[in-house]
Design a protein around this motif. Structure first.
Motif, PDB file in Angstrom:
ATOM      1  N   MET A 140       0.833  -1.177   0.000  1.00 24.04           N
ATOM      2  CA  MET A 140       0.000   0.000   0.000  1.00 24.04           C
ATOM      3  C   MET A 140       0.882   1.246   0.000  1.00 24.04           C
ATOM      4  O   MET A 140       1.900   1.286   0.674  1.00 24.04           O
ATOM      5  CB  MET A 140      -0.913   0.018   1.228  1.00 24.04           C
ATOM      6  N   ILE A 141       0.458   2.247  -0.747  1.00 23.24           N
ATOM      7  CA  ILE A 141       1.134   3.539  -0.728  1.00 23.24           C
ATOM      8  C   ILE A 141       0.561   4.326   0.449  1.00 23.24           C
ATOM      9  O   ILE A 141      -0.650   4.477   0.571  1.00 23.24           O
ATOM     10  CB  ILE A 141       0.909   4.323  -2.039  1.00 23.24           C
ATOM     11  N   GLU A 142       1.437   4.812   1.293  1.00 21.80           N
ATOM     12  CA  GLU A 142       1.030   5.624   2.427  1.00 21.80           C
ATOM     13  C   GLU A 142       1.552   7.040   2.231  1.00 21.80           C
ATOM     14  O   GLU A 142       2.748   7.233   1.998  1.00 21.80           O
ATOM     15  CB  GLU A 142       1.551   5.030   3.731  1.00 21.80           C
ATOM     16  N   ILE A 143       0.635   7.993   2.311  1.00 17.47           N
ATOM     17  CA  ILE A 143       0.980   9.397   2.125  1.00 17.47           C
ATOM     18  C   ILE A 143       0.632  10.135   3.406  1.00 17.47           C
ATOM     19  O   ILE A 143      -0.472  10.005   3.923  1.00 17.47           O
ATOM     20  CB  ILE A 143       0.192  10.005   0.948  1.00 17.47           C
ATOM     21  N   THR A 144       1.578  10.911   3.904  1.00 22.93           N
ATOM     22  CA  THR A 144       1.340  11.746   5.075  1.00 22.93           C
ATOM     23  C   THR A 144       1.546  13.198   4.668  1.00 22.93           C
ATOM     24  O   THR A 144       2.612  13.549   4.146  1.00 22.93           O
ATOM     25  CB  THR A 144       2.297  11.385   6.230  1.00 22.93           C
ATOM     26  N   VAL A 145       0.519  14.001   4.897  1.00 21.29           N
ATOM     27  CA  VAL A 145       0.584  15.441   4.611  1.00 21.29           C
ATOM     28  C   VAL A 145       0.570  16.149   5.957  1.00 21.29           C
ATOM     29  O   VAL A 145      -0.347  15.944   6.758  1.00 21.29           O
ATOM     30  CB  VAL A 145      -0.610  15.897   3.751  1.00 21.29           C
ATOM     31  N   ILE A 146       1.580  16.975   6.182  1.00 16.44           N
ATOM     32  CA  ILE A 146       1.666  17.692   7.457  1.00 16.44           C
ATOM     33  C   ILE A 146       1.370  19.162   7.224  1.00 16.44           C
ATOM     34  O   ILE A 146       1.990  19.816   6.380  1.00 16.44           O
ATOM     35  CB  ILE A 146       3.050  17.506   8.106  1.00 16.44           C
ATOM     36  N   ARG A 147       0.380  19.644   7.979  1.00 21.64           N
ATOM     37  CA  ARG A 147      -0.020  21.053   7.914  1.00 21.64           C
ATOM     38  C   ARG A 147       0.456  21.755   9.188  1.00 21.64           C
ATOM     39  O   ARG A 147       0.479  21.163  10.260  1.00 21.64           O
ATOM     40  CB  ARG A 147      -1.531  21.176   7.809  1.00 21.64           C
ATOM     41  N   ASN A 148       0.773  23.051   9.035  1.00 20.23           N
ATOM     42  CA  ASN A 148       1.139  23.821  10.225  1.00 20.23           C
ATOM     43  C   ASN A 148      -0.123  24.311  10.922  1.00 20.23           C
ATOM     44  O   ASN A 148      -1.237  23.984  10.506  1.00 20.23           O
ATOM     45  CB  ASN A 148       2.105  24.961   9.864  1.00 20.23           C
ATOM     46  N   GLN A 149       0.039  25.078  11.964  1.00 19.14           N
ATOM     47  CA  GLN A 149      -1.101  25.549  12.743  1.00 19.14           C
ATOM     48  C   GLN A 149      -2.026  26.447  11.927  1.00 19.14           C
ATOM     49  O   GLN A 149      -3.200  26.593  12.238  1.00 19.14           O
ATOM     50  CB  GLN A 149      -0.620  26.288  13.993  1.00 19.14           C
ATOM     51  N   GLU A 174      -2.880  25.767   8.919  1.00 23.33           N
ATOM     52  CA  GLU A 174      -3.460  24.862   7.918  1.00 23.33           C
ATOM     53  C   GLU A 174      -2.698  24.839   6.592  1.00 23.33           C
ATOM     54  O   GLU A 174      -3.174  24.295   5.604  1.00 23.33           O
ATOM     55  CB  GLU A 174      -4.945  25.176   7.661  1.00 23.33           C
ATOM     56  N   MET A 175      -1.520  25.443   6.535  1.00 22.22           N
ATOM     57  CA  MET A 175      -0.714  25.407   5.316  1.00 22.22           C
ATOM     58  C   MET A 175       0.085  24.117   5.279  1.00 22.22           C
ATOM     59  O   MET A 175       0.574  23.652   6.314  1.00 22.22           O
ATOM     60  CB  MET A 175       0.214  26.610   5.251  1.00 22.22           C
ATOM     61  N   ILE A 176       0.226  23.556   4.094  1.00 16.93           N
ATOM     62  CA  ILE A 176       1.000  22.328   3.944  1.00 16.93           C
ATOM     63  C   ILE A 176       2.476  22.663   4.143  1.00 16.93           C
ATOM     64  O   ILE A 176       3.026  23.502   3.424  1.00 16.93           O
ATOM     65  CB  ILE A 176       0.766  21.685   2.567  1.00 16.93           C
ATOM     66  N   GLN A 177       3.084  22.012   5.126  1.00 16.81           N
ATOM     67  CA  GLN A 177       4.494  22.227   5.432  1.00 16.81           C
ATOM     68  C   GLN A 177       5.371  21.152   4.796  1.00 16.81           C
ATOM     69  O   GLN A 177       6.485  21.409   4.388  1.00 16.81           O
ATOM     70  CB  GLN A 177       4.712  22.245   6.940  1.00 16.81           C
ATOM     71  N   SER A 178       4.815  19.923   4.701  1.00 17.65           N
ATOM     72  CA  SER A 178       5.594  18.834   4.121  1.00 17.65           C
ATOM     73  C   SER A 178       4.663  17.687   3.759  1.00 17.65           C
ATOM     74  O   SER A 178       3.511  17.643   4.180  1.00 17.65           O
ATOM     75  CB  SER A 178       6.659  18.337   5.110  1.00 17.65           C
ATOM     76  N   PHE A 179       5.205  16.768   2.971  1.00 19.09           N
ATOM     77  CA  PHE A 179       4.507  15.514   2.719  1.00 19.09           C
ATOM     78  C   PHE A 179       5.536  14.420   2.497  1.00 19.09           C
ATOM     79  O   PHE A 179       6.680  14.690   2.125  1.00 19.09           O
ATOM     80  CB  PHE A 179       3.521  15.613   1.543  1.00 19.09           C
ATOM     81  N   ALA A 180       5.110  13.199   2.774  1.00 15.67           N
ATOM     82  CA  ALA A 180       5.969  12.030   2.571  1.00 15.67           C
ATOM     83  C   ALA A 180       5.131  10.921   1.966  1.00 15.67           C
ATOM     84  O   ALA A 180       3.962  10.744   2.316  1.00 15.67           O
ATOM     85  CB  ALA A 180       6.584  11.577   3.880  1.00 15.67           C
ATOM     86  N   ILE A 181       5.740  10.200   1.049  1.00 18.19           N
ATOM     87  CA  ILE A 181       5.079   9.092   0.361  1.00 18.19           C
ATOM     88  C   ILE A 181       5.982   7.882   0.462  1.00 18.19           C
ATOM     89  O   ILE A 181       7.189   7.979   0.210  1.00 18.19           O
ATOM     90  CB  ILE A 181       4.817   9.436  -1.125  1.00 18.19           C
ATOM     91  N   SER A 182       5.398   6.739   0.837  1.00 18.68           N
ATOM     92  CA  SER A 182       6.196   5.519   0.918  1.00 18.68           C
ATOM     93  C   SER A 182       5.345   4.319   0.529  1.00 18.68           C
ATOM     94  O   SER A 182       4.123   4.368   0.569  1.00 18.68           O
ATOM     95  CB  SER A 182       6.758   5.330   2.337  1.00 18.68           C
ATOM     96  N   GLY A 183       6.029   3.263   0.173  1.00 21.01           N
ATOM     97  CA  GLY A 183       5.359   2.019  -0.160  1.00 21.01           C
ATOM     98  C   GLY A 183       5.051   1.878  -1.631  1.00 21.01           C
ATOM     99  O   GLY A 183       5.395   2.728  -2.452  1.00 21.01           O
ATOM    100  N   HIS A 184       4.391   0.779  -1.954  1.00 20.09           N
ATOM    101  CA  HIS A 184       3.994   0.476  -3.321  1.00 20.09           C
ATOM    102  C   HIS A 184       2.534   0.049  -3.322  1.00 20.09           C
ATOM    103  O   HIS A 184       2.050  -0.552  -2.367  1.00 20.09           O
ATOM    104  CB  HIS A 184       4.865  -0.634  -3.913  1.00 20.09           C
ATOM    105  N   ALA A 185       1.845   0.339  -4.396  1.00 20.63           N
ATOM    106  CA  ALA A 185       0.411   0.035  -4.484  1.00 20.63           C
ATOM    107  C   ALA A 185       0.151  -1.457  -4.674  1.00 20.63           C
ATOM    108  O   ALA A 185      -0.841  -1.977  -4.192  1.00 20.63           O
ATOM    109  CB  ALA A 185      -0.223   0.817  -5.637  1.00 20.63           C
ATOM    110  N   PHE A 186       1.019  -2.130  -5.405  1.00 20.08           N
ATOM    111  CA  PHE A 186       0.816  -3.535  -5.755  1.00 20.08           C
ATOM    112  C   PHE A 186      -0.532  -3.733  -6.456  1.00 20.08           C
ATOM    113  O   PHE A 186      -1.192  -4.749  -6.275  1.00 20.08           O
ATOM    114  CB  PHE A 186       0.949  -4.450  -4.534  1.00 20.08           C
TER     115      PHE A 186
END
Length: 114
Positions: A1-10, A12-24
């Motif tokens: 599974m692809i896991e995506i994490t989007v981190i917003r600051n206080q 509500e602006m997107i500060q970062s994101f990370a993507i890992s894994g494979h969909a298969f």
């Protein structure tokens, strides 16, 4: 599974994101879920750089990991453009998640300290 994490600051602006894994979803080279996520995320990073001149901090690994951190202390104009581009990326990723939810999961988190 692809896991995506989007981190917003206080704010509500997107500060970062990370993507890992494979969909298969399909064999390597034919996996439209992986290809879609890659195209959308890398396209957003490229658009940020091309349209704002800002280079995010990027980490990319062969195993499918990608992270992107937006620099602090940007002008309001640059930050507004970046946020629009990243929000567009989130909309596209959510669309993929709606169709292929068993292969991709998006999580939103708040940045603990600004």
């Amino acid at each position: 599974m692809i896991e995506i994490t989007v981190i917003r600051n206080q704010s509500e602006m997107i500060q970062s994101f990370a993507i890992s894994g494979h969909a298969f979803f399909a064999k390597r080279g034919k996996d439209i879920v992986c290809a879609g996520v890659s195209a959308v995320s890398v396209g957003a990073i490229n658009a940020v750089h091309a349209l704002t001149g800002i280079t995010p901090l990027i980490e990319h690994k062969e195993d499918g990991f990608l992270s992107c951190v937006i620099p602090d202390h940007l002008s309001d104009e640059a930050n507004e453009k970046i946020q629009l581009l990243l929000e567009g990326m989130v909309v596209s990723l959510k669309t993929i998640e709606e169709e292929y939810g068993q292969h991709i999961q998006i999580t939103f988190k708040k940045q603990e300290v600004e």
